[in-house]
Design a protein around this motif. Structure first.
Motif, PDB file in Angstrom:
ATOM      1  N   ALA A  63      12.000   2.878   0.645  1.00  0.00           N
ATOM      2  CA  ALA A  63      11.403   3.974   1.395  1.00  0.00           C
ATOM      3  C   ALA A  63       9.915   4.104   1.110  1.00  0.00           C
ATOM      4  N   TYR A  64       9.153   4.350   2.171  1.00  0.00           N
ATOM      5  CA  TYR A  64       7.709   4.552   2.058  1.00  0.00           C
ATOM      6  C   TYR A  64       7.381   5.948   2.578  1.00  0.00           C
ATOM      7  N   HIS A  65       6.767   6.752   1.725  1.00  0.00           N
ATOM      8  CA  HIS A  65       6.380   8.107   2.112  1.00  0.00           C
ATOM      9  C   HIS A  65       5.027   8.053   2.822  1.00  0.00           C
ATOM     10  N   PHE A  66       5.066   8.226   4.134  1.00  0.00           N
ATOM     11  CA  PHE A  66       3.851   8.164   4.946  1.00  0.00           C
ATOM     12  C   PHE A  66       3.135   9.505   4.891  1.00  0.00           C
ATOM     13  N   LEU A  67       1.903   9.479   4.401  1.00  0.00           N
ATOM     14  CA  LEU A  67       1.122  10.703   4.244  1.00  0.00           C
ATOM     15  C   LEU A  67       0.005  10.815   5.280  1.00  0.00           C
ATOM     16  N   GLY A  68       0.109  10.033   6.345  1.00  0.00           N
ATOM     17  CA  GLY A  68      -0.851  10.155   7.438  1.00  0.00           C
ATOM     18  C   GLY A  68      -1.937   9.109   7.467  1.00  0.00           C
ATOM     19  N   ASN A  69      -1.993   8.256   6.458  1.00  0.00           N
ATOM     20  CA  ASN A  69      -3.041   7.239   6.417  1.00  0.00           C
ATOM     21  C   ASN A  69      -2.477   5.901   6.910  1.00  0.00           C
ATOM     22  N   GLU A  72      -3.378   2.729   4.872  1.00  0.00           N
ATOM     23  CA  GLU A  72      -2.569   2.549   3.661  1.00  0.00           C
ATOM     24  C   GLU A  72      -1.196   1.982   4.011  1.00  0.00           C
ATOM     25  N   LEU A  73      -0.618   2.473   5.095  1.00  0.00           N
ATOM     26  CA  LEU A  73       0.681   1.952   5.522  1.00  0.00           C
ATOM     27  C   LEU A  73       0.561   0.478   5.908  1.00  0.00           C
TER      28      LEU A  73
END
Length: 84
Positions: A63-69, A72-73
């Motif tokens: 799982a990857y927590h996407f923080l809006g950047n 970075e993704l």
């Protein structure tokens, strides 16, 4: 789904309404893996909700927590091993 253009770039998708279960329940991740014949530890789940990230992780999905950047993704995705 026809009104969401980005979905055209995916091989498949799951909508919780049609699956009859929602994130972060174990059932939605099981449904996803069953539908697409996925191995949880070889599957990537991206979401902005930590609750959903924890649900996927608990099920065994990466799982990857996407923080809006988005950069970075993209960098994270580029670092992953390629699957043939």
């Amino acid at each position: 789904y026809k009104e969401i253009p980005i979905l055209k770039g995916f091989d498949g998708y799951v909508f919780s309404a049609s699956a009859g279960c929602t994130k972060p329940s174990r059932e939605i991740f099981s449904h996803l893996c069953d539908k697409f014949d996925l191995t949880p530890c070889e599957t990537l789940f991206v979401d902005d909700s930590i609750k959903n990230i924890n649900g996927a992780d608990k099920f065994g999905i990466v799982a990857y927590h996407f923080l809006g950047n988005a950069d970075e993704l993209c960098s994270y995705l580029s670092s992953l091993p390629r699957v043939k």
